[in-house]
Design an enzyme around this catalytic site. Sequence first.
Site, short mmCIF file in Angstrom:
data_model
loop_
_atom_site.label_atom_id
_atom_site.label_comp_id
_atom_site.label_asym_id
_atom_site.label_seq_id
_atom_site.Cartn_x
_atom_site.Cartn_y
_atom_site.Cartn_z
N HIS A 1 -6.15 2.86 -4.01
CA HIS A 1 -6.23 3.24 -2.60
C HIS A 1 -6.54 4.61 -2.32
O HIS A 1 -5.98 5.39 -1.65
CB HIS A 1 -4.85 2.95 -2.02
N HIS B 1 3.70 -2.01 3.27
CA HIS B 1 3.75 -0.73 2.69
C HIS B 1 4.88 -0.45 2.03
O HIS B 1 5.88 -0.76 2.44
CB HIS B 1 3.54 0.25 3.80
N HIS C 1 -5.53 9.57 -0.14
CA HIS C 1 -5.29 9.28 1.29
C HIS C 1 -5.61 9.98 2.32
O HIS C 1 -4.84 10.24 3.17
CB HIS C 1 -3.86 8.81 1.29
N ASP D 1 0.67 -1.32 0.05
CA ASP D 1 -0.05 0.09 0.08
C ASP D 1 0.81 1.33 0.05
O ASP D 1 1.94 1.38 0.41
CB ASP D 1 -0.92 0.00 1.32
ZN LIG Z 1 -2.97 3.44 3.06
#
Ligand SMILES: [Zn+2]
Length: 280
Positions: free
Chosen positions: A139, A234, A143, A88
């Site tokens: 995503h 991540h 964010h 991510d």
């Molecule tokens: Zn995230």
Amino acid sequence: MSAAPPLASAPRPPRWPLPPFITATLGLHGAAAAAALALPGAWPWAAGAVAANHLAITAAGLWPRSTWLGPNVRRLPGGAAQVALTIDDGPDPEVTPAVLDLLAELGVRASFFCIAERARAQPALLRRIVAAGHSVQNHSLRHDHRFSLMGPRGLTREVGDAQALLADLSGVQPQAFRAPAGLRNPFLDPVLHALSLHLVSWTRRGFDTRTADADVVLARLSRGLAAGDILLLHDGNARRGASGRPLLLDVLPPLVARCRAAGLRLVTLAEALPPRHAAA
Ligand SMILES: [Zn+2]
């Protein structure tokens, strides 16, 4: 190339089905209003029931693996001996190329939940992800830490604009959305439904943006490792480990080895997920 469907192939989604919890919520509001009207003395109880229900909705939104607010893919469907690595918050100009090199060395394909504005700043990197056979998933646009407080219009922009941008930059339509920090509210599922996007959370996460110890992150991800697991790491906002390198570079080799030792094949979400509206 990725097995994801080409652009503009998404079928028109059927009508959004109300999740049972939302149906129960609407029923409760109706019953509370009726009770307050019929028995004026009952209104504090009715108001209390509604307040408790709103607390439950908020709690469900703060619980990333909850299914109360709509479908939520927490494991791969189908029962095959496979797991999905999801990465991510990229693409990151420094970390993502190193991750791609390592995945190529390991012979593994992953799913990258990209932040669309970061992808817009790194279009060549996004194309490199797709060209290597990995899948690009949605995503959100920015964010935004206020994501779970947004109404339908804000969520449509964060998810829909990201979807259009990622599809345009990568040439492939994402099939999955992951909420920033996994937090959401009841307005999200209708937006995902209209865009034919699965909400995908995870089976286990390593908390690798907070923990600097690769062994601890590896243990969190591989404890009870089983077919269908969706694992979260991540490449954006990556913590550095003791080696000074982004943590996932130290976690991926032993994690992949453990998956293989357990007889599990690493697949992308594009390979493992059917379209959300397969029967449409
Ligand atoms: Zn995230």
